[in-house]
Design an enzyme around this catalytic site. Structure first.
Site, PDB file in Angstrom:
ATOM      1  CG  HIS A  15      -1.991  -0.965   1.195  1.00  0.00           C
ATOM      2  ND1 HIS A  15      -3.315  -0.870   0.816  1.00  0.00           N
ATOM      3  CD2 HIS A  15      -2.087  -2.364   1.905  1.00  0.00           C
ATOM      4  CE1 HIS A  15      -3.839  -2.089   1.134  1.00  0.00           C
ATOM      5  NE2 HIS A  15      -3.071  -2.776   1.602  1.00  0.00           N
TER       6      HIS A  15
ATOM      7  CE  LYS B  98      -6.856  13.632   0.328  1.00  0.00           C
ATOM      8  NZ  LYS B  98      -6.750  12.711  -0.313  1.00  0.00           N
ATOM      9  NE  ARG B  99      -4.116   9.984  10.212  1.00  0.00           N
ATOM     10  CZ  ARG B  99      -3.701   8.860  11.054  1.00  0.00           C
ATOM     11  NH1 ARG B  99      -4.508   7.952  11.119  1.00  0.00           N
ATOM     12  NH2 ARG B  99      -2.701   9.060  11.876  1.00  0.00           N
TER      13      ARG B  99
ATOM     14  CE  LYS C  50      -2.975  10.539   3.177  1.00  0.00           C
ATOM     15  NZ  LYS C  50      -3.397   9.864   2.239  1.00  0.00           N
TER      16      LYS C  50
ATOM     17  CB  THR D 141     -10.120   4.722  -0.967  1.00  0.00           C
ATOM     18  OG1 THR D 141      -9.614   4.908   0.428  1.00  0.00           O
ATOM     19  CG2 THR D 141      -9.609   3.303  -1.400  1.00  0.00           C
TER      20      THR D 141
ATOM     21  CE  LYS E  74     -14.355   5.549   1.246  1.00  0.00           C
ATOM     22  NZ  LYS E  74     -13.379   5.768   2.363  1.00  0.00           N
TER      23      LYS E  74
HETATM   24  C1  62N Z   1      -3.229   3.836   2.247  1.00  0.00           C
HETATM   25  F1  62N Z   1       2.785   0.241   9.974  1.00  0.00           F
HETATM   26  N1  62N Z   1      -2.388   3.284   3.243  1.00  0.00           N
HETATM   27  C2  62N Z   1      -2.515   4.415   1.032  1.00  0.00           C
HETATM   28  F2  62N Z   1       1.783   1.263  11.422  1.00  0.00           F
HETATM   29  N2  62N Z   1      -1.857   2.926   5.586  1.00  0.00           N
HETATM   30  O1  62N Z   1      -2.071   5.697   1.597  1.00  0.00           O
HETATM   31  C3  62N Z   1      -3.719   4.793   0.226  1.00  0.00           C
HETATM   32  F3  62N Z   1       3.165   2.227  10.426  1.00  0.00           F
HETATM   33  O2  62N Z   1      -3.106   5.413  -1.075  1.00  0.00           O
HETATM   34  C4  62N Z   1      -4.503   3.715  -0.412  1.00  0.00           C
HETATM   35  O3  62N Z   1      -5.405   3.988  -0.904  1.00  0.00           O
HETATM   36  C5  62N Z   1      -4.917   2.959   0.923  1.00  0.00           C
HETATM   37  O4  62N Z   1      -3.824   2.587   1.887  1.00  0.00           O
HETATM   38  C6  62N Z   1      -5.705   1.549   0.471  1.00  0.00           C
HETATM   39  O5  62N Z   1      -4.995   0.955  -0.451  1.00  0.00           O
HETATM   40  C7  62N Z   1      -2.749   3.619   4.458  1.00  0.00           C
HETATM   41  O6  62N Z   1      -3.611   3.825   4.873  1.00  0.00           O
HETATM   42  C8  62N Z   1      -1.916   2.908   6.900  1.00  0.00           C
HETATM   43  O7  62N Z   1      -3.254   3.364   7.421  1.00  0.00           O
HETATM   44  C9  62N Z   1      -0.847   2.707   7.612  1.00  0.00           C
HETATM   45  C10 62N Z   1      -1.301   2.120   9.132  1.00  0.00           C
HETATM   46  C11 62N Z   1      -0.291   1.618   9.928  1.00  0.00           C
HETATM   47  C12 62N Z   1       1.126   1.574   9.240  1.00  0.00           C
HETATM   48  C13 62N Z   1       1.339   2.269   7.892  1.00  0.00           C
HETATM   49  C14 62N Z   1       0.304   2.487   7.203  1.00  0.00           C
HETATM   50  C15 62N Z   1       2.271   1.258  10.390  1.00  0.00           C
END
Ligand code: 62N
Length: 838
Positions: free
Chosen positions: A376, A569-570, A575, A677, A681
Site C-alpha cells: 500500500h 484524509k489523514r 498529501k 479511496t 467516494k
Molecule cells: C493507504 F505500519 N495506506 C494509502 F503502522 N496506511 O496511503 C492509500 F506504520 O493511497 C491507499 O488508497 C490505501 O492505503 C488503500 O490501499 C494506509 O492507509 C495505513 O493506514 C498505515 C497504517 C499503519 C502503518 C502504516 C500504514 C504502520
C-alpha cells in the site's frame, strides 16, 4: 418417491432469493418492545436514543443470525476453498444502518420506529464508530469484506479487537488534542465471544533442537510466556443475498497459569502486572499511518494476529482431515493487508513443521502457494523493518525460520545472478548495518505467490522502482488490483436521495453492478433530470451545514450557493494539505485586494487526523485553523470565502460529507499516493476531482474524461527528474501571486500572537530538498482552481460534470476489485447459501 411416514421429515434445502421485506412492520415493533422493555429494562416513558438503538440492533442481529448459521453450514457442507483476509485494521464505522440496508428492511424498520414516535436517524447516529483503523488501508479491508459477502465468496476477515480504536480528535486553540476512544465502554451488540475457539500464543523463551526416536531433527520453542487469543465474531451481511460472512477479531487475555504460578508464590503484584502485560497486546491501535518501527508491542500485536489466525485455520483443517496437509494449499488462500501481518509466512512454516511434522520443502511449498501480499505504499520510511535482536528476543523460533528462508532465497538469487554480491545485499531479507534488520516486505514477496499494488501507477512504480529486482526474478508474481469502495455504504446508504433518483432512472441493479451507472450518462443532457440532481446536491450541502452548525460559528455566513471544496484524509506532508492552504491564502489575498465581485463563493472544508508524534502534520492542522480564524472573522471576505476544519474526521463523518461535496481535492505529489479511496467516494457522489496524476486519480480521469476532471501538477517522471536541482526560491521569484502568499505567511499574518510558529513549515516548502515539491505545483494548482471557479459559474455545465462523474464511477466499486482478486489470485467459487425452507 416413496416416503416413510414415520420419519420426521427433514427440511428440504432450497436456494432462496430472500424476499426484500421479509419481516413485517408489526413484527419489528413487537421484537423491539421486547428488547427495549424486557431485556434492557427501560420503560416506554424513558426515551433514550442510545438504548432504543441497542434494542433495535438486537432485533436486527437476531435477524442476521439464521443467515449466518446457514452460511456457515453451506461452506462446511461444500468443503469449499476459502480465503482469509489478514489485516491489522478493519475500519468498520457503524453497523446498524448497513445491516438494515443489506437485509432489505430499512423501509419497514423506519416505519416501525416512526409509529413508535422514534426518529431512526437518531438511533443510527447514537452508535459509536468501530474505528479500528487509521485510514485508507483499514477502510479498504472493511469495504473488501462487504464485497466478499455480496459476491458470496467464502472469506473470513481476521483482525485485532483493540479496546481503544483510533483516538478522538478535538481542536483546542487550533491544535489537535487526542482523546482515547473507549468504543466498547457501553458494550458492543454486534460481536459474539467464542471462548471455545481460543488459542495459545507464545512469546519469548528460546528455540531448541533435539533428535526424535527416528533420528529426525526436531525444533521446539520452550520457556515461553503465553497469551490467550479469544475470538469475537461480527456478522458481515451480503447485499440481500442470504450470505452472512464473519469478521473474527482477537482479544488478548492472560492464561490461567500466568496468574497462578506467581500468585501462589505470593507475588500478587507481579502476577497482576504480568496479566496486564499480556492483556496490553490488544489494548490500543497504533495511530500512525506511515511508520511504526521498532516498537515491541507493535511486533507482539502483529505476531498475535498472525499466530491466532493461522492456528484457527489449521485447527479447522485438522478437525476435518487430521494431520494430512496434502490438500491444504488447494483449499486455502491468505491475503496479507500490507506487511503488517506478514510474519504469518514464518508462522505457517513453524506450525506445519514443529507442530504437524512436515519437512521444510513440503511446508515451504504450502506457504508460498497460499500467501498473497498487497503493498500500500512506496514511501521508503513506511517500509516495515524489525531489529533482528528484537525478533530473537520476542520470537526466537520465527527468527530461526526467517534466517533459513533467507538462506534458501540467497542461494536462488546466486544461481540467477552468479557472482553479484550487490544484488544479494539489496534483496536479502536481512539488512546489514550497525544493527541488522528484518525487511518485512522482502519476506512478504519471497513467501507469496502474488504481490499486488493498489492502482495502475502504483503497481508500475513497484515493478520499476522499489521492487524491481524481485520483479526481474519473478515477473509472474506481480499484478495490479485497483482499489474500490463499497457502493452500499458509499452511495446507497449515505446518500439515499441520490440513490432513489438513480434507481428511479435506471433501476436498482447498480447496487450490485456499479457499471450500470453508465446508463445515467444520457440524462446529463436532460434539463429536468439535472434540476433534480442539483436540488439533491444542494439539500445535502444544507444538511452538512446543519450538522456542523452547533459546533462552529463560522458556519453562520455559509451558503449552499458556495462551492463546497473538500479535502478529507489523514494529514500528511505528501498529501499536501499545505498546498490547499496556499490556494486559500491566495484567494484571501485576491479578495482583500478588492476583486470580490466576480468571484464565486467558496467553502473550503478540510478534515483529518495527524499521527500524535508527527510534528509537521500537527503544525499543518494549526495553520489551517489559524488561517480559518483570520478569514472567517473578516467581514470583508467571509461572505465569499469560509474555511472550516472538520474535527474528528472518521467513517461516519465521511458518510455525511461526501454527499455534500462539489469539489474533491486529490493533490498529493505525483507518485506518492498509492491509490486513494476517498477520491472514489466523492466521485461516486457527484463531486468533481481537482487532482494530480497520482494513484487512482489517473484511472478516475481515464473513466470520466479529461473534460470532467481538473488536472494539474507535475507528473511522477517530472518530479523525479527535478530532484537534485529543484529551486523553489527561483519559482517564488517569478510568481507574483506566490510572493504575496509567502509574504502573508512570513509576516506572521496568521500567527500574530504566536511569533515564528510556522517557521519550520514555511522553511520546509522553501527548501530545495522538499521531497513533496509543493511550490513546484503552486502555479498550475492555482490555474486549475481558476478553471474550477469558471466552470462552477455555469450551473448547467457543472451539474452535467457532476452527473458524468457519478455515471463513470462504476469501475471503483470493491465488487469489481474483489472479482479481480478472486479471478486472478484467490480462485474461490461463489457459494449461494442454502436456506432450509421454513
Ligand atoms: C493507504 F505500519 N495506506 C494509502 F503502522 N496506511 O496511503 C492509500 F506504520 O493511497 C491507499 O488508497 C490505501 O492505503 C488503500 O490501499 C494506509 O492507509 C495505513 O493506514 C498505515 C497504517 C499503519 C502503518 C502504516 C500504514 C504502520
Amino acid at each position: 418417491m416413496p416416503t416413510n411416514q414415520f420419519l420426521i421429515s427433514q427440511p428440504t434445502p432450497t436456494i432462496t432469493q430472500l424476499p426484500k421485506q421479509g419481516v413485517k412492520k408489526q413484527d419489528f415493533i413487537n421484537y423491539f418492545k421486547q428488547y427495549y422493555v424486557h431485556l434492557l429494562g427501560r420503560d416506554e416513558g424513558h426515551q433514550s436514543p442510545f438504548y432504543a438503538g441497542e434494542a433495535l440492533s438486537m432485533v436486527i442481529r437476531d435477524h442476521l443470525m439464521e443467515h449466518w448459521k446457514a452460511t456457515h453450514k453451506t461452506y462446511k457442507n461444500n468443503d469449499c476453498r476459502r480465503g482469509y483476509y489478514l489485516s491489522m485494521e478493519f475500519l468498520m464505522g457503524r453497523t446498524l444502518s448497513n445491516a438494515m440496508l443489506n437485509l432489505g428492511v430499512t423501509d419497514n424498520v423506519t416505519q416501525a420506529m416512526y409509529d413508535l414516535g422514534i426518529a431512526i436517524e437518531e438511533l443510527i447516529s447514537s452508535e459509536e464508530d468501530a474505528g479500528l483503523g487509521n485510514g485508507g488501508l483499514g477502510r479498504l479491508a472493511a469495504c473488501f469484506i462487504d464485497s466478499c459477502a455480496t459476491l458470496q465468496l467464502p472469506v473470513i476477515g481476521y483482525g485485532l479487537r483493540y479496546e481503544y480504536g483510533m483516538f478522538t480528535q478535538t481542536i483546542v486553540n487550533g491544535e489537535q488534542i487526542e482523546k482515547p476512544d473507549h468504543w466498547l465502554r457501553y458494550g458492543n451488540v454486534w460481536e459474539i465471544e467464542r471462548l471455545e475457539y481460543s488459542h495459545r500464543i507464545k512469546f519469548g523463551g528460546r528455540s531448541t533442537v533435539w533428535t526424535d526416536a527416528n533420528g529426525k531433527q526436531q525444533f521446539s520453542w520452550v520457556d515461553t510466556h503465553d497469551v490467550l487469543a479469544i475470538p469475537f465474531d461480527t456478522p458481515i451481511p451480503g447485499y440481500q443475498n442470504g450470505t452472512v460472512n464473519t469478521l473474527r477479531l482477537w482479544k488478548a487475555v492472560a492464561t490461567e497459569e500466568f496468574n497462578l504460578d506467581e500468585f501462589n508464590a505470593g507475588d500478587y503484584a507481579e502476577a497482576v502486572a504480568a496479566k496486564i502485560t499480556a492483556e496490553n497486546i490488544t489494548m490500543v491501535l497504533y495511530p500512525n499511518d506511515a511508520n511504526e518501527n521498532g516498537k515491541t508491542l507493535r511486533l507482539q500485536q502483529q505476531y498475535f494476529l498472525a499466530s491466532a489466525s493461522l492456528q484457527d485455520v489449521i485447527a479447522h483443517w485438522t478437525g476435518l482431515h487430521g494431520n494430512d496437509f496434502t490438500h491444504f494449499a488447494e483449499k486455502s488462500c491468505f491475503q496479507l493487508n500490507d506487511t503488517h501481518p506478514s510474519i504469518a509466512i514464518a508462522e505457517l512454516m513453524r506450525l506445519l513443521m514443529d507442530l504437524h511434522g512436515l519437512g521444510w520443502d513440503e511446508a515451504w511449498i504450502i506457504t508460498k502457494t497460499t500467501m498473497a501480499y498487497t503493498n500500500h505504499t512506496l514511501l521508503p520510511e513506511a517500509l516495515e523493518k524489525w531489529p533482528v535482536t528484537l525478533m530473537q528476543r520476542l520470537l526466537p523460533r520465527l527468527m530461526d525460520i526467517i534466517f533459513e528462508i533467507n538462506a534458501h532465497f540467497i542461494s536462488e538469487v546466486s544461481a540467477y545472478w552468479p557472482g553479484d554480491s550487490e544484488v544479494l545485499r539489496k534483496m536479502s531479507i536481512i539488512e546489514e548495518g550497525h544493527q541488522q534488520q528484518v525487511r518485512m516486505a522482502h519476506l512478504a514477496i519471497i513467501g507469496s505467490f502474488s504481490v499486488n499494488g493498489v492502482a495502475k501507477l502504483h503497481t508500475q512504480l513497484l515493478q520499476q522502482g522499489l521492487f524491481s529486482d524481485f520483479y526481474a526474478l519473478w515477473p509472474h508474481k506481480f499484478n495490479n488490483k485497483t482499489n474500490g469502495v463499497t457502493p452500499r455504504r458509499w452511495l446507497a446508504s449515505c446518500n439515499p436521495k441520490l440513490a432513489s433518483l438513480i434507481t428511479e432512472t435506471i433501476g436498482d441493479s447498480w447496487i450490485t453492478d456499479l457499471s450500470q451507472l453508465k446508463k445515467l450518462e444520457p440524462f446529463a443532457d436532460d434539463a429536468s433530470f439535472r434540476e433534480r440532481w442539483y436540488a439533491i446536491k444542494q439539500s445535502a450541502k444544507q444538511s452538512l451545514i446543519d450538522f456542523k452548525k452547533n459546533k462552529n460559528d463560522a458556519i453562520s455566513h455559509l451558503s449552499v450557493e458556495a462551492i463546497f471544496d473538500v479535502q478529507v484524509k489523514r494529514i500528511h506532508e505528501y498529501k499536501r494539505q499545505f498546498l490547499n492552504i496556499l490556494h486559500v491564502i491566495h484567494l484571501y489575498n485576491c479578495l482583500k485586494k478588492g476583486d470580490t465581485n466576480d468571484r464565486v463563493a467558496r467553502c473550503v472544508l478540510i478534515g483529518g487526523k495527524a499521527a500524535p508524534g508527527y510534528r509537521m502534520a500537527k503544525k499543518i492542522i494549526k495553520l489551517i485553523n489559524n488561517v480559518a480564524q483570520v478569514i472567517n472573522s473578516d467581514p470583508t471576505v467571509n461572505h465569499k470565502l469560509t474555511v472550516l476544519f472538520l474535527e474528528d474526521y472518521r467513517v461516519s463523518a465521511m458518510e455525511k460529507i461526501c454527499s455534500g461535496a462539489d469539489l474533491s481535492e486529490q493533490i498529493s505529489t505525483a507518485g506518492k499516493e498509492a491509490s486513494g479511496t476517498g477520491n472514489m467516494k466523492l466521485m461516486m457522489n457527484g463531486a468533481i476531482t481537482i487532482g494530480t496524476l497520482d494513484g487512482a486519480n489517473i484511472e478516475i480521469r481515464e473513466e470520466v474524461g479529461d473534460e470532467n476532471f481538473f488536472l494539474f501538477g507535475l507528473t511522477e517522471e517530472q518530479i523525479e527528474a527535478k530532484r537534485g536541482h529543484y529551486n523553489p526560491i527561483a519559482i517564488i521569484d517569478q510568481d507574483e501571486d506566490l510572493q504575496h502568499v509567502m509574504h502573508l505567511l512570513e509576516s506572521g499574518h496568521f500567527n500574530q500572537f504566536e511569533p515564528s510558529l510556522f517557521d519550520d513549515l514555511i522553511n520546509s516548502i522553501k527548501s530545495p530538498h522538499d521531497p513533496w515539491m509543493t511550490i513546484a505545483d503552486f502555479r498550475s494548482y492555482i490555474d486549475a482552481q481558476q478553471r474550477v471557479e469558471d466552470a462552477y459559474r455555469n450551473k448547467d455545465h457543472w451539474v452535467k460534470m457532476s452527473i458524468l462523474n457519478c455515471a463513470n464511477s462504476g469501475k471503483f466499486s470493491t465488487d469489481r476489485t474483489i472479482s479481480e482478486y478472486n479471478r486472478e489470485i484467490w480462485k474461490l467459487t461463489p457459494q449461494p447459501v442454502v436456506h432450509e425452507s421454513l
